[in-house]
Enzyme design. Structure first.
Site: not given
Ligand code: SAM
Length: 277
Positions: A62, A139, A157, A164
């Protein structure tokens, strides 16, 4: 009874960790969500069986995804985080005194709620509803397509490029990111492991460097992620992290990032330089 959990990181490699307790297990419209208490990593967020973050090493990821672009930009005011539902990136973003507004667009509201309950150290800024934070459940692809010439820094991130998160690794998305940034904007995305995800890194590098005159890759050690070596790809319209005068930087309250790391993380071993050529 002993409980062990494995994330299958490739078809030939897994990371197995001893679990004390499953604290949460559920399903959203987008993914399976779990929080487990492990012996080695402490509490961990797991999405679709993939370890996302842990209390043990989350600070490295982070701090590095947030502070490297934010210190490279001379005056970041408007910042966007796409994904990052655990809240760790936004916790770091709001530490910067110049930042006035930090918009976070996470597709899955349940990840946010679960993180607030089980990972309060990481979700801090979301729990206190930090005055700089504007949290939207939406999204990121849709958000970015609608914005023009607005953000100073955009941080992606995201989870792995499946489900998704898939669209967040496409040329179309990077083009929209470029459009959503101001004339001297900076973008960063987590781009997985240089030991394992060579193709993904090459594809992202090709697309990002075709849109941003300054493209740099930097490294951080993250024990939870495949191979323990993680990389981030940064695209910048004007400001180059390699020529930043770190002497003028005011260090923040961090555990990993500092003035030396701000520069040294861009030093790449020969095999990674070769991947990028
Ligand atoms: N640090 C982590 C890693 O490298 O594995 C990533 C952590 S964070 C929890 C990733 C987040 O991206 C998830 O909560 C997921 O729901 C979100 N995410 C995936 N696709 C997305 C999209 N199209 N728009 C917004 N958020 C999205």
């Amino acid at each position: 009874m002993e409980l062990w959990m494995t994330e299958f990181q490739t078809k030939n490699l897994g990371l197995t960790t001893r679990i004390k307790e499953t604290l949460y297990s559920g399903k959203s419209n987008f993914q399976d969500i779990a929080v487990v208490e492990s012996e080695q990593f402490g509490r961990m967020l797991v999405l679709d069986g993939v370890y996302q973050t842990s209390i043990f090493d989350e600070f490295v990821y982070h701090e590095m995804i947030a502070h490297i672009p934010l210190f490279t930009h001379p005056n970041p005011k408007n910042v966007l985080v796409i994904g990052g539902g655990d809240g760790g990136s936004i916790r770091e973003v709001v530490k910067h005194p110049t930042v006035e507004k930090a918009v976070m667009v996470e597709i899955d509201g349940l990840v946010v709620e679960v993180s607030k309950k089980y990972l309060p150290e990481i979700a801090e800024a979301m729990i206190t509803n930090h005055p700089k934070l504007d949290l939207r459940i939406d999204d990121g692809l849709k958000h970015i397509a609608e914005i023009e010439d607005h953000y100073d820094v955009i941080i992606v991130d995201c989870s792995d490029p499946i489900g998704p998160g898939e669209g967040l690794f496409t040329y179309e998305f990077y083009k929209n990111v470029n459009k959503a940034l101001k004339a001297d904007g900076i973008f960063v995305q987590q781009t997985e492991s240089p030991f394992i995800h060579t193709e993904l890194i090459q594809r992202a590098w090709k697309d990002i460097s075709s849109l941003f005159p300054i493209t740099r890759l930097y490294l951080a050690p993250i024990p939870l992620y495949p191979s323990g070596t993680h990389c981030f790809t940064l695209g910048s319209k004007v400001h180059d992290p390699l020529t930043l005068d770190t002497g003028k930087m005011t260090e923040l309250n961090t555990r990993y990032h500092n003035k030396d790391i701000q520069k040294s993380c861009f030093a790449l071993p020969n095999f990674i330089q070769k991947i990028l050529k």
